[in-house]
Design a protein around this motif. Structure first.
Motif, short mmCIF file in Angstrom:
data_model
loop_
_atom_site.label_atom_id
_atom_site.label_comp_id
_atom_site.label_asym_id
_atom_site.label_seq_id
_atom_site.Cartn_x
_atom_site.Cartn_y
_atom_site.Cartn_z
N ARG A 11 0.81 -1.22 0.00
CA ARG A 11 0.00 0.00 0.00
C ARG A 11 0.85 1.27 0.00
N ARG A 12 2.02 1.25 0.62
CA ARG A 12 2.87 2.45 0.62
C ARG A 12 3.35 2.78 -0.79
N SER A 13 3.81 1.76 -1.50
CA SER A 13 4.27 1.99 -2.86
C SER A 13 3.13 2.44 -3.75
N LEU A 14 1.96 1.85 -3.57
CA LEU A 14 0.80 2.25 -4.36
C LEU A 14 0.38 3.67 -4.03
N ALA A 15 0.45 4.05 -2.75
CA ALA A 15 0.09 5.42 -2.36
C ALA A 15 1.05 6.42 -2.98
N LEU A 16 2.36 6.08 -2.97
CA LEU A 16 3.34 6.97 -3.58
C LEU A 16 3.11 7.07 -5.09
N ALA A 17 2.81 5.93 -5.74
CA ALA A 17 2.53 5.95 -7.17
C ALA A 17 1.29 6.80 -7.46
N ALA A 18 0.29 6.69 -6.60
CA ALA A 18 -0.92 7.49 -6.79
C ALA A 18 -0.61 8.98 -6.63
N ALA A 19 0.24 9.31 -5.65
CA ALA A 19 0.61 10.72 -5.45
C ALA A 19 1.36 11.25 -6.67
N LEU A 20 2.30 10.46 -7.17
CA LEU A 20 3.02 10.87 -8.37
C LEU A 20 2.07 11.03 -9.55
N SER A 21 1.09 10.14 -9.62
CA SER A 21 0.13 10.22 -10.71
C SER A 21 -0.67 11.52 -10.63
N LEU A 22 -1.05 11.90 -9.41
CA LEU A 22 -1.82 13.14 -9.24
C LEU A 22 -0.99 14.36 -9.60
N VAL A 23 0.29 14.35 -9.19
CA VAL A 23 1.16 15.50 -9.52
C VAL A 23 1.38 15.56 -11.03
N ALA A 24 1.63 14.39 -11.65
CA ALA A 24 1.80 14.36 -13.10
C ALA A 24 0.53 14.82 -13.80
N ALA A 25 -0.64 14.45 -13.23
CA ALA A 25 -1.90 14.90 -13.81
C ALA A 25 -2.03 16.41 -13.74
N GLY A 26 -1.60 17.00 -12.61
CA GLY A 26 -1.62 18.46 -12.48
C GLY A 26 -0.74 19.12 -13.53
N GLY A 27 0.46 18.54 -13.74
CA GLY A 27 1.35 19.08 -14.77
C GLY A 27 0.75 18.99 -16.15
N ALA A 28 0.07 17.86 -16.43
CA ALA A 28 -0.57 17.70 -17.74
C ALA A 28 -1.68 18.73 -17.93
N LEU A 29 -2.43 18.99 -16.86
CA LEU A 29 -3.53 19.95 -16.97
C LEU A 29 -3.03 21.38 -17.16
N ALA A 30 -1.84 21.65 -16.65
CA ALA A 30 -1.30 23.01 -16.76
C ALA A 30 -0.78 23.30 -18.17
N GLN A 31 -0.42 22.24 -18.92
CA GLN A 31 0.21 22.46 -20.21
C GLN A 31 -0.68 23.17 -21.24
N PRO A 32 -1.96 22.82 -21.42
CA PRO A 32 -2.78 23.57 -22.38
C PRO A 32 -2.90 25.05 -22.04
N ALA A 33 -3.04 25.35 -20.75
CA ALA A 33 -3.13 26.77 -20.35
C ALA A 33 -1.84 27.49 -20.67
N LEU A 34 -0.70 26.82 -20.47
CA LEU A 34 0.59 27.44 -20.77
C LEU A 34 0.77 27.63 -22.27
N VAL A 35 0.27 26.67 -23.07
CA VAL A 35 0.32 26.83 -24.53
C VAL A 35 -0.52 28.03 -24.95
N GLY A 36 -1.71 28.16 -24.36
CA GLY A 36 -2.54 29.33 -24.65
C GLY A 36 -1.85 30.63 -24.28
#
Length: 599
Positions: free
Chosen positions: A37-62
């Motif tokens: 569960r610790r590794s999965l929680a860390l992977a989930a946290a990384l996934s959320l941060v990566a998701a935030g970065g992905a969401l920021a990219q279209p706004a930055l392109v605009g």
């Protein structure tokens, strides 16, 4: 050979004829994930941060487009976009590595659990299941769990975050374009989910066919010499090929259903893109939104449909993994052989004075019926005193080998009692009882490895001089010394590099090394020539000086000097006595002895 439950390979996975196939869901998957569960929680946290970065990219392109249009310096905006892009990619790579490592950990945990349970199942379970199918569960089925972790739960969570974030951002850009997108995507997503509903069932069926194919291969390879000698190679190749075809067809059915998922998603994506491009271009021309907003919206659209496709694929992969998990859970759900016995209160009062010495082993009116209803033993009673030699003889199918299997605790008696030094064996820990028994099966199995490996199976702490001594007792010293590797000479898979007699003697040596109080021998001289039979008879006579022997024999010459010979016929004791007594009193024994020129 002890008969077992007559289930065929097609029935092997079922608890009984007509039994429903077990199913597995997320509830059964969670215990396997809990240690990670610790590794999965860390992977989930990384996934959320990566998701935030992905969401920021279209706004930055605009923003970059706006900067270009306004004539302001372009460097800072581009630099920020590059930093976010690289950081999101790095986090995604770290997440994937963590997920892959965690998935391997889940597979390792599952394989250990399966191996532990498979090696501890009651012997009756091995009679009703095919070895190849059990091997398939440890190999192929556990491998499917890897993709369930890497492409399943965590990916679905990360995709959900990106999808929700994209929807919110798209709503802020243009609500009408969002409604158009949602309508197009909803149609495709619904179609894909409906198409994937049967994947779990079909995947389980496919794994069952793979297990049957593995069992067919295992069956053929285990008897390859007999098959070659019988001229049956072509027939066995055809049989294995037909099993492979059935596995292929099952796999194709799964692939066909999974193939329906991808086009549904693709049509939805392409339809949404074309609709947004057309309607969005019109709204730009009308001045309702800017070019930068339209570009940002389209990028958000891709951010929405990409995780949507990943989520659908992950859902399909999850169904496949749960189908395999059901087969795994079927084995893990089987109760292991119970090695503990319930504690019973000791009797209170003055102990009775024994009328006669308590025998080392006693069978008292033992009855036994196999699960298929075949009655094998009918009220068998016999005693094995300390230091004695007792033989069981009789025609094939009389129940002789079954008696040894019941003493070892491989099956519970249907009625009656087996006692060890006067104590019901059901009150003794099975491991403690077996530590006092030596058992040599009729087939004398030899494990792949070396002579040393086979001997140390019963007593890992034995020294080399002890190993050589026990080999000398069974006449194997010269055979082992033929190789410069000595005790480390390989014996081949199932002892194929040894002759039948050598395998028999090695199995007996293995049991003698454990110094059992009672040695159970099932046809110990079946594969020996006259010279080695005489040598082994001398060895057993010496062994009987400090231990009891219970010997099943067809060749009566092996047991002529036994203290007692028990004659079985049709599961009943029909006579008992010494050789000379039985020749006079038992017509069946006299017939057996006459056929072997002993009268």
């Amino acid at each position: 050979m002890i008969p077992g439950d007559p289930l065929t390979g097609d029935q092997a996975a079922a608890v009984g004829p007509g039994a429903p196939a077990p199913t597995a869901g997320l509830r059964e998957l969670l215990p396997l994930l809990r240690p990670h569960r610790r590794s999965l929680a860390l992977a989930a946290a990384l996934s959320l941060v990566a998701a935030g970065g992905a969401l920021a990219q279209p706004a930055l392109v605009g923003r970059v487009i706006d900067v270009v249009g306004s004539g302001r310096p372009l460097g800072p905006a581009v630099a920020l976009l590059v930093v976010v892009l690289v950081a999101a990619s790095a986090l995604g790579a770290a997440q994937q590595y963590l997920l892959q490592r965690t998935a391997e950990g889940v597979v390792l945990t599952t394989r250990r659990l399966l191996a532990d349970r498979l090696l501890r199942l009651p012997v009756a379970e091995y009679d009703r299941r095919r070895t190849g199918d059990l091997m398939s569960r440890v190999g192929a089925d556990t491998t499917l769990l890897r993709a369930t972790v890497t492409s399943g739960i965590v990916e679905v969570a990360g995709s959900a975050v990106v999808g929700i974030g994209a929807l919110v951002a798209m709503a802020l850009v243009d609500a009408w374009l969002l409604l158009l997108t949602v309508a197009a995507v909803a149609v495709g997503a619904t179609t894909a989910v409906l198409a994937s509903r049967g994947v779990r069932r079909l995947s389980r069926e496919a794994q069952e066919e793979v297990g049957a194919m593995t069992a067919a291969v295992e069956r053929a390879l285990s008897a390859v010499r007999t098959i070659r000698a019988s001229g049956a190679t072509a027939r066995e190749v055809t049989a294995v090929g037909e099993s492979a075809v059935r596995a292929y067809r099952s796999g194709v059915r799964v692939a066909r259903l999974e193939a329906l998922v991808s086009p549904a998603g693709s049509v939805a994506v392409q339809g949404a893109f074309l609709a947004v491009l057309g309607v969005g271009g019109y709204r730009v021309a009308q001045g309702s939104i800017s070019v930068a907003d339209l570009v940002a919206f389209i990028l958000y659209l891709f951010l929405l449909v990409m995780p949507l496709g990943q989520a659908i694929a992950a859902w399909t992969q999850l169904q496949t993994g749960l189908g395999a998990l059901a087969r795994i859970q079927e084995i893990l759900g089987l109760p292991p052989e119970d090695d503990q016995r319930p504690e019973r209160p000791a009797a209170v009062g003055t102990p009775a004075v024994p009328v006669r010495p308590v025998p080392l082993l006693e069978l008292d009116d033992v009855w036994f019926t196999y699960p298929d209803g075949t009655e094998v033993l009918r009220g068998v009673s016999l005693q094995v005193p300390e230091g004695s030699r007792v033989a069981l003889v009789g025609p094939s199918g009389a129940g002789k080998s079954t008696v040894l299997a019941l003493i070892e605790g491989f099956y519970p008696v249907t009625d009656g009692t087996i006692r060890w030094r006067g104590t019901d064996v059901r009150e003794l820990p099975r491991a403690a009882l077996r530590a006092r028994l030596g058992y040599v099966e009729q087939e004398a199995p030899v494990l792949a490895g070396t002579v040393r490996d086979n001997l140390l199976l019963t007593r890992p702490e034995a020294t080399d001089p002890e190993l050589w001594a026990v080999l000398a007792d069974v006449g194997l010293t010269d055979v082992v010394r033929r190789s410069p590797r000595g005790l480390d000479v390989p014996v081949g898979d199932e002892g194929v590099l040894l002759s039948g007699g050598e395998r028999q003697r090695l199995a007996i040596a293995r049991s003698l090394l454990a110094r059992p109080q009672l040695l159970l021998l099932d046809e110990p001289t079946a594969s020996l020539d006259a010279r080695n039979e005489g040598l082994l008879r001398d060895t057993l006579a010496a062994a009987a000086a400090d231990r009891a022997l219970l010997v099943v024999a067809h060749r009566l010459s092996t047991v002529l000097d036994s203290d007692e010979i028990v004659v079985l016929d049709g599961g009943r004791v029909v006579a008992r006595g010494t050789h000379d007594e039985l020749v006079e009193s038992s017509p069946l024994y006299r017939e057996l002895a006459t056929a072997q020129l002993l009268v």
